[in-house]
Design an enzyme around this catalytic site. Structure first.
Site, PDB file in Angstrom:
ATOM      1  N   LYS A 236      16.529  -5.932  13.055  1.00  0.00           N
ATOM      2  CA  LYS A 236      17.168  -5.329  14.223  1.00  0.00           C
ATOM      3  C   LYS A 236      18.540  -4.829  13.821  1.00  0.00           C
ATOM      4  CE  LYS A 236      18.620  -6.234  18.942  1.00  0.00           C
ATOM      5  NZ  LYS A 236      18.578  -7.161  20.077  1.00  0.00           N
TER       6      LYS A 236
ATOM      7  N   ARG B 103      21.678  -1.879  27.758  1.00  0.00           N
ATOM      8  CA  ARG B 103      22.806  -2.733  28.163  1.00  0.00           C
ATOM      9  C   ARG B 103      23.275  -2.376  29.564  1.00  0.00           C
ATOM     10  NH1 ARG B 103      25.740  -2.764  22.193  1.00  0.00           N
ATOM     11  NH2 ARG B 103      24.016  -3.816  21.136  1.00  0.00           N
TER      12      ARG B 103
ATOM     13  N   LYS C 140      28.179  -5.998  17.445  1.00  0.00           N
ATOM     14  CA  LYS C 140      27.184  -6.982  17.008  1.00  0.00           C
ATOM     15  C   LYS C 140      26.936  -6.915  15.497  1.00  0.00           C
ATOM     16  CE  LYS C 140      24.911  -7.530  21.515  1.00  0.00           C
ATOM     17  NZ  LYS C 140      23.617  -7.743  22.217  1.00  0.00           N
TER      18      LYS C 140
ATOM     19  N   GLU D 103      14.547  -9.669   5.508  1.00  0.00           N
ATOM     20  CA  GLU D 103      14.514 -10.326   6.822  1.00  0.00           C
ATOM     21  C   GLU D 103      13.075 -10.539   7.301  1.00  0.00           C
ATOM     22  OE1 GLU D 103      16.676 -11.684   8.723  1.00  0.00           O
ATOM     23  OE2 GLU D 103      18.644 -10.761   8.490  1.00  0.00           O
TER      24      GLU D 103
ATOM     25  N   LYS E 246      13.503  -2.464  14.771  1.00  0.00           N
ATOM     26  CA  LYS E 246      14.154  -1.933  15.970  1.00  0.00           C
ATOM     27  C   LYS E 246      15.518  -1.379  15.629  1.00  0.00           C
ATOM     28  CE  LYS E 246      15.906  -3.667  20.304  1.00  0.00           C
ATOM     29  NZ  LYS E 246      16.170  -4.834  21.101  1.00  0.00           N
TER      30      LYS E 246
ATOM     31  N   SER F  78      15.676   1.955  24.278  1.00  0.00           N
ATOM     32  CA  SER F  78      16.150   2.645  25.480  1.00  0.00           C
ATOM     33  C   SER F  78      16.812   3.994  25.181  1.00  0.00           C
ATOM     34  CB  SER F  78      17.116   1.744  26.240  1.00  0.00           C
ATOM     35  OG  SER F  78      18.209   1.354  25.425  1.00  0.00           O
TER      36      SER F  78
HETATM   37  C1  PBG Z   1      19.041  -8.355  23.511  1.00  0.00           C
HETATM   38  C2  PBG Z   1      18.260  -7.113  23.343  1.00  0.00           C
HETATM   39  C3  PBG Z   1      18.731  -5.789  23.235  1.00  0.00           C
HETATM   40  C4  PBG Z   1      17.600  -4.979  23.241  1.00  0.00           C
HETATM   41  C5  PBG Z   1      16.482  -5.809  23.312  1.00  0.00           C
HETATM   42  N1  PBG Z   1      16.905  -7.121  23.356  1.00  0.00           N
HETATM   43  C6  PBG Z   1      20.108  -5.239  23.225  1.00  0.00           C
HETATM   44  C7  PBG Z   1      21.062  -5.656  22.198  1.00  0.00           C
HETATM   45  O1  PBG Z   1      20.738  -6.307  21.205  1.00  0.00           O
HETATM   46  O2  PBG Z   1      22.241  -5.364  22.399  1.00  0.00           O
HETATM   47  C8  PBG Z   1      17.623  -3.476  23.212  1.00  0.00           C
HETATM   48  C9  PBG Z   1      16.412  -2.803  23.791  1.00  0.00           C
HETATM   49  C10 PBG Z   1      16.570  -1.356  24.062  1.00  0.00           C
HETATM   50  O3  PBG Z   1      17.628  -0.722  23.812  1.00  0.00           O
HETATM   51  O4  PBG Z   1      15.596  -0.774  24.567  1.00  0.00           O
HETATM   52  N2  PBG Z   1      19.326  -9.079  22.371  1.00  0.00           N
END
Ligand code: PBG
Length: 330
Positions: free
Chosen positions: A200, A210, A222, A238, A253, A279
């Site tokens: 990720k 968010r 992050k 990973e 992701k 998203s």
């Molecule tokens: C939470 C999480 C996130 C997403 C999925 N789980 C956001 C982040 O890590 O800040 C993002 C999903 C998306 O953008 O569709 N840990």
């Protein structure tokens, strides 16, 4: 080259009609490939469109059931749940995350009761529950690893107790898959699966998500836990680690900007690979289509088939319903 021989090969013969194109298509999409993400919020009889995700909604649990019915009717086998947590329930310890009667736990119970066949997955991360909007416990501006991983394992157990089929840790703490697997097995939940968000990335493409959960980090970013977009070897590391620690499915992701990562991971593990069409990727297609700049349906299907071509077995996508409808009508 003599004219009688030109051209040696005519690849266009295999593209001459819709049917021949279908016959030689190297990859295909099916509703069974999709995992539908769902946002649930407290309250009754309400749905709220997410401003940066046109046509996508947060639902109160009663209305969410209709949505799940539609998803299930379209042949989509799985949902991935995210809960929006009210501000007054957020802290730095994930207290609400472990609440047996928390929104996530209630949502899992109700959905499993009505749709026992559906594969219900839950996002396991602290950020929606964190007063800091981070995926772990914060101390002196740092995100603690081991303490956070312990808490995430407890969250996974809580979701499993509620009936989740798969827990999906999206936090990127080191060692959390092993802790989670041990915790699940100890409580007698050896049948609960783990879909690990293994690779990720620290990505700007999560912006609209968010918004949906009001979970943006309150300070900093992050980057000390999510991955550097420049890296691919690290993604393989990973994913291999997560497989060894007991992940049943590994995930990459975001999706579209990371297709090379999907391919690299696919060639390195012996578990199914999922990809999250996040998203921001959804928002880009929607926004361009609203301007009339691209054809939404075509862009959607083209993106989804690209994931399959890259090697993804499963796709978490906000387009799940639209794509399933397209595939059924086709
Ligand atoms: C939470 C999480 C996130 C997403 C999925 N789980 C956001 C982040 O890590 O800040 C993002 C999903 C998306 O953008 O569709 N840990």
């Amino acid at each position: 080259m003599s004219h009688s021989q030109f051209p040696y090969s005519r690849p266009r013969r295999l593209r001459a009609s819709e049917n021949i194109r279908r016959m030689v298509s190297e990859h295909s999409l099916s509703p069974a490939d999709f995992i539908a993400p769902l946002f649930v919020m407290e309250g009754k009889n309400r749905k709220a469109e997410i401003p940066s995700m046109p046509d996508y909604y947060r639902f109160t649990l009663d209305l969410l059931m209709d949505e799940v019915q539609q998803i299930s009717d379209l042949g989509i086998p799985s949902v991935l749940l995210f809960a929006k947590v009210p501000d007054d329930k957020k802290d730095n310890k994930g207290t609400e995350a472990l609440n047996r009667n928390g929104l996530m736990q209630r949502a899992v119970r109700e959905i499993k009761e009505e749709f026992p066949q559906l594969v219900v997955m839950t996002d396991v991360a602290m950020d929606p529950y964190s007063s800091f909007g981070h995926d772990g416990i914060v101390e002196n501006g740092q995100i603690l690893n081991d303490e956070s991983a312990e808490l995430l394992a407890k969250m996974a157990v809580s979701h499993a107790e509620a009936g989740a089929d798969y827990v999906a840790p999206s936090d990127m703490m080191d060692g959390r898959i092993l802790l989670m697997r041990e915790a699940l097995d100890e409580m007698g939940s050896s049948t609960t699966g783990i879909m690990a968000y293994s690779a990720k990335y620290a990505s700007s493409f999560y912006g609209p998500f968010r918004d949906a959960l009001d979970s943006a980090p309150g300070f900093g970013d992050k980057k000390t836990y999510q991955m550097n977009p420049a890296n691919v070897t690290e993604a393989v590391k990973e994913a291999v680690l997560d497989e060894k620690e007991g992940a049943d499915i590994v995930m990459v992701k975001p999706g579209l900007p990371y297709l090379d990562v999907v391919r690299a991971v696919k060639e390195s593990v012996h578990v199914p690979v999922s990809v999250y069409n996040v998203s921001g990727e959804y928002a880009m297609i929607k926004a361009a289509a609203q301007h009339g700049w691209i054809d939404e349906e075509q862009a959607m299907i083209e993106s989804l088939i690209a994931f399959k071509r890259a090697g993804a077995d499963l796709i978490a996508t906000y387009f799940a319903k639209d794509a399933a409808r397209f595939l059924i009508s086709y």
